[in-house]
Design a protein around this motif. Structure first.
Motif, PDB file in Angstrom:
ATOM      1  N   ALA A   4      72.386  54.842  32.958  1.00  0.00           N
ATOM      2  CA  ALA A   4      71.779  55.559  34.080  1.00  0.00           C
ATOM      3  C   ALA A   4      72.159  57.030  34.041  1.00  0.00           C
ATOM      4  O   ALA A   4      73.197  57.420  33.508  1.00  0.00           O
ATOM      5  CB  ALA A   4      72.249  54.938  35.394  1.00  0.00           C
ATOM      6  N   LYS A 114      64.767  57.512  42.866  1.00  0.00           N
ATOM      7  CA  LYS A 114      64.025  57.297  41.624  1.00  0.00           C
ATOM      8  C   LYS A 114      63.474  58.601  41.050  1.00  0.00           C
ATOM      9  O   LYS A 114      63.751  58.971  39.902  1.00  0.00           O
ATOM     10  CB  LYS A 114      62.884  56.306  41.846  1.00  0.00           C
ATOM     11  CG  LYS A 114      61.980  56.106  40.619  1.00  0.00           C
ATOM     12  CD  LYS A 114      60.781  55.230  40.956  1.00  0.00           C
ATOM     13  CE  LYS A 114      59.950  54.946  39.703  1.00  0.00           C
ATOM     14  NZ  LYS A 114      59.331  56.165  39.124  1.00  0.00           N
ATOM     15  N   GLN A 118      64.667  60.945  37.601  1.00  0.00           N
ATOM     16  CA  GLN A 118      63.776  61.117  36.470  1.00  0.00           C
ATOM     17  C   GLN A 118      63.351  62.566  36.288  1.00  0.00           C
ATOM     18  O   GLN A 118      63.310  63.074  35.160  1.00  0.00           O
ATOM     19  CB  GLN A 118      62.558  60.207  36.643  1.00  0.00           C
ATOM     20  CG  GLN A 118      62.931  58.732  36.592  1.00  0.00           C
ATOM     21  CD  GLN A 118      61.755  57.812  36.885  1.00  0.00           C
ATOM     22  OE1 GLN A 118      61.253  57.767  38.002  1.00  0.00           O
ATOM     23  NE2 GLN A 118      61.320  57.079  35.879  1.00  0.00           N
ATOM     24  N   SER A 133      62.299  53.258  33.453  1.00  0.00           N
ATOM     25  CA  SER A 133      63.487  52.475  33.754  1.00  0.00           C
ATOM     26  C   SER A 133      63.163  50.989  33.681  1.00  0.00           C
ATOM     27  O   SER A 133      62.024  50.586  33.420  1.00  0.00           O
ATOM     28  CB  SER A 133      63.985  52.801  35.168  1.00  0.00           C
ATOM     29  OG  SER A 133      63.122  52.221  36.136  1.00  0.00           O
ATOM     30  N   SER A 172      57.697  52.189  36.809  1.00  0.00           N
ATOM     31  CA  SER A 172      58.957  52.898  36.575  1.00  0.00           C
ATOM     32  C   SER A 172      58.758  54.281  35.965  1.00  0.00           C
ATOM     33  O   SER A 172      59.714  55.042  35.835  1.00  0.00           O
ATOM     34  CB  SER A 172      59.847  52.073  35.634  1.00  0.00           C
ATOM     35  OG  SER A 172      59.396  52.147  34.290  1.00  0.00           O
ATOM     36  N   ILE A 214      66.091  54.687  31.390  1.00  0.00           N
ATOM     37  CA  ILE A 214      67.187  54.573  32.348  1.00  0.00           C
ATOM     38  C   ILE A 214      67.468  53.092  32.550  1.00  0.00           C
ATOM     39  O   ILE A 214      66.609  52.344  33.023  1.00  0.00           O
ATOM     40  CB  ILE A 214      66.837  55.246  33.687  1.00  0.00           C
ATOM     41  CG1 ILE A 214      66.579  56.741  33.481  1.00  0.00           C
ATOM     42  CG2 ILE A 214      67.939  55.026  34.710  1.00  0.00           C
ATOM     43  CD1 ILE A 214      66.135  57.460  34.739  1.00  0.00           C
ATOM     44  N   ASN A 215      68.663  52.687  32.214  1.00  0.00           N
ATOM     45  CA  ASN A 215      69.010  51.265  32.190  1.00  0.00           C
ATOM     46  C   ASN A 215      69.461  50.776  33.574  1.00  0.00           C
ATOM     47  O   ASN A 215      70.588  50.312  33.759  1.00  0.00           O
ATOM     48  CB  ASN A 215      70.105  51.017  31.144  1.00  0.00           C
ATOM     49  CG  ASN A 215      70.354  49.544  30.923  1.00  0.00           C
ATOM     50  OD1 ASN A 215      69.521  48.712  31.244  1.00  0.00           O
ATOM     51  ND2 ASN A 215      71.519  49.222  30.378  1.00  0.00           N
TER      52      ASN A 215
END
Length: 325
Positions: A4, A114, A118, A133, A172, A214-215
């Motif tokens: 992240a 979110k 990003q 993500s 995402s 993004i994990n």
């Protein structure tokens, strides 16, 4: 696997256009809209809702939100149903932000940071064209969350990885609008008979820019009994597989022609799997032969299981042996 990204709340953010298409989603669209409105960090957003002449109360819900948030929501109602692809490109055509995000009317964003996460990455990494993500799967009919999905199993999200299978969940994504404009000008996807509007965009982005994963789950992907990518019949699944192969042929032909033979074989295996899953004996028999003729090897437990199930179906339909070509 990438981790992240931290939230930089000192960022002076550019604008983001959020594209949302909606049709007969009266039970879900309010949650989708609320997820966009709940974004923090003073990200300037305009939510563009392409409402496609729903037969339920979807339009009424969207109109209610548009009246309450005229500075943030632009509603594009349809006089007649346009269909998914036409509505998608119509909505996308109204995006004016530096970046574009997506959230269909039956999905929703679950992280109020979110966009901030990003956009912060895109602003500090000009070589990056798209950030996405994980999403959390939600099975609507069972009213339960399942596993988180999205991202490569290992390494980077490359064109080759995406050609083998889409790992980018649409709700995402944040992508640069200038990259999207180049894609539409060069590829002209609205003139093609593709059944997906999102997957070709990701392939184009991977061919021209870096992609960041993004994990962590920033959105929820709702799985309905039947949608554009979930089916109740082999015929619908097979049409989708064929359209997916057309997309992969196009991009592999332009950017990675050495992958074409593998993609053709992978598509046969995918269609074969659907034929067995839906117990279509004739299609399973035909596709099993096609896989064999293409040099496919039954060298894994999963593939051997497909062959065994096909044989069991064939014994119940002996006429197929007699009509075999």
């Amino acid at each position: 696997m990438e981790t992240a990204v931290p939230v930089d709340r000192t960022l002076t953010p550019p604008s983001v256009s959020v594209c949302m298409i909606a049709y007969n989603q009266e039970n879900y669209v309010a949650q989708a809209i609320e997820g966009v409105l709940a974004q923090q960090g003073a990200i300037p957003t305009d939510l563009i809702i392409g409402e496609d002449c729903s037969t339920d109360a979807t339009r009424a819900v969207c109109e209610s939100y548009a009246r309450r948030h005229p500075d943030r929501i632009r509603l594009l109602p349809s006089a007649a149903n346009l269909g998914v692809m036409a509505n998608f490109f119509r909505t996308l055509g109204h995006a004016t932000g530096k970046y574009v995000a997506f959230c269909e009317g039956d999905d929703y964003w679950c992280d109020p940071d979110k966009l901030l996460k990003q956009v912060a990455w895109l602003e500090s990494h000009p070589e990056c064209g798209l950030v996405y993500s994980q999403v959390r799967w939600y099975f609507d009919s069972e009213q339960r969350f399942d596993r988180d999905w999205g991202g490569p199993e290992s390494g980077e999200t490359t064109l080759e990885r995406l050609l083998e299978g889409n790992c980018i969940p649409t709700p995402s994504v944040v992508i640069r609008r200038d990259l999207l404009e180049r894609y539409i000008e060069e590829v002209r996807p609205q003139e093609r008979n593709w059944m997906m509007g999102d997957y070709p965009m990701w392939l184009y982005a991977a061919a021209h820019a870096e992609i960041r994963f993004i994990n962590e789950p920033l959105a929820v992907y709702r799985i309905l009994d039947e949608s554009a990518s979930h089916f109740r019949s082999f015929e619908k699944a097979d049409r989708f597989c064929r359209s997916t192969l057309d997309i992969r042929r196009y991009f592999a032909g332009r950017y990675a022609p050495h992958l074409l033979p593998r993609l053709e074989e992978n598509s046969l295996w995918e269609r074969f799997g659907f034929a067995v899953h839906y117990r279509n004996a004739q299609a399973a028999f035909s596709l099993c032969d096609a896989v064999r003729r293409a040099g496919g090897r039954f060298d894994t437990q999963e593939r051997r299981a497909l062959r065994r199930r096909t044989r069991r179906m064939i014994w119940r339909h002996p006429i197929l042996w007699l009509t075999r070509k």
